[in-house]
Design an enzyme around this catalytic site. Structure first.
Site, short mmCIF file in Angstrom:
data_model
loop_
_atom_site.label_atom_id
_atom_site.label_comp_id
_atom_site.label_asym_id
_atom_site.label_seq_id
_atom_site.Cartn_x
_atom_site.Cartn_y
_atom_site.Cartn_z
CE1 TYR A 143 0.81 1.36 4.35
CE2 TYR A 143 0.79 -1.05 4.43
CZ TYR A 143 1.13 0.17 5.00
OH TYR A 143 1.82 0.22 6.19
CG HIS A 174 -2.25 7.49 10.88
ND1 HIS A 174 -3.29 7.37 9.98
CD2 HIS A 174 -1.68 6.26 10.95
CE1 HIS A 174 -3.34 6.14 9.52
NE2 HIS A 174 -2.37 5.43 10.09
CB CYS A 207 -1.25 2.76 12.15
SG CYS A 207 0.34 2.88 11.32
#
Length: 233
Positions: free
Chosen positions: A163, A181, A199
């Protein structure tokens, strides 16, 4: 000097009037409830003191001062303030005063400052194929915006698992590529399920808050995922 004495008839009239008043007062007091034994004493000038208890609904006698009523104040409240809801703060050292807990059981991250809970926000962590490791991370550098791509940890961008994604308000948690994030594309999963590559995904608004508020070296504890134990920092 000559002084005139009241006549026998005048004295007799005065006596009758005094007796009449006294009888009237006694009649009133006898008509009142026997429970008024502790009632205040009412004094009528020229007559002996007579206990006249106060009875609700009975009008005040003319010329008789009213007795002030006393009320007992209610006892002070003993209700204990409700404790803030949420998880317990992790027992980790912090040099910034801030501590965070990302809990996979609730899909929430909670922030404390100086021991007081400040904010809770929904999150989406690593999926079952890419689970976020459990352990204590510390915030590092920040990026207002950046491109994340799988080639940084050995997975080619053009591969099935590769990705390359543009992100905003990214705060690094580990040197091997885990960030907290903004991820507006996973808002539907945040607070419900895990959908990232490892993440911690949060909304753009929450990502901006973390970016602007949380200082470097703040501990973030990740707990409850199916991932391995995080050992780096």
């Amino acid at each position: 000097m000559l002084t005139s004495k009241p006549s026998r008839r005048a004295r007799r009239g005065m006596t009758r009037r005094a007796v009449t008043v006294l009888v009237g007062v006694v009649a009133v007091s006898l008509a009142l409830p026997m429970a008024a034994s502790a009632a205040p004493v009412t004094v009528i000038p020229g007559l002996p003191p007579v206990e006249v208890p106060e009875v609700p609904g009975v009008p005040q006698l003319p010329g008789v001062p009213s007795t002030p009523k006393t009320t007992t104040p209610p006892p002070p409240s003993t209700t204990t303030p409700e404790a803030p809801k949420g998880p317990a703060i992790p027992n980790v050292k912090t040099s910034t005063g801030w501590v965070a807990l990302a809990d996979d059981a609730t899909h929430q991250i909670t922030w404390w400052r100086n021991g007081k809970q400040v904010k809770t926000m929904p999150i989406s962590m690593g999926s079952n194929d890419h689970p976020t490791p459990n352990g204590v991370y510390h915030t590092k550098e920040k990026y207002r915006d950046m491109y994340m791509d799988s080639s940084t940890y050995g997975v080619p961008v053009d591969s099935a698992e590769g990705y390359r994604t543009y992100v905003e308000y990214a705060t690094r948690m580990s040197w091997d590529g885990i960030f907290i994030h903004a991820a507006p594309w996973s808002v539907a999963q945040q607070g419900r399920s895990n959908a990232s590559h490892g993440c911690i995904n949060i909304s753009t608004e929450n990502g901006k808050w973390v970016f602007n508020t949380i200082p470097r070296d703040t501990p973030i504890v990740v707990r409850g995922t199916i991932g391995p134990k995080y050992t780096g920092d």
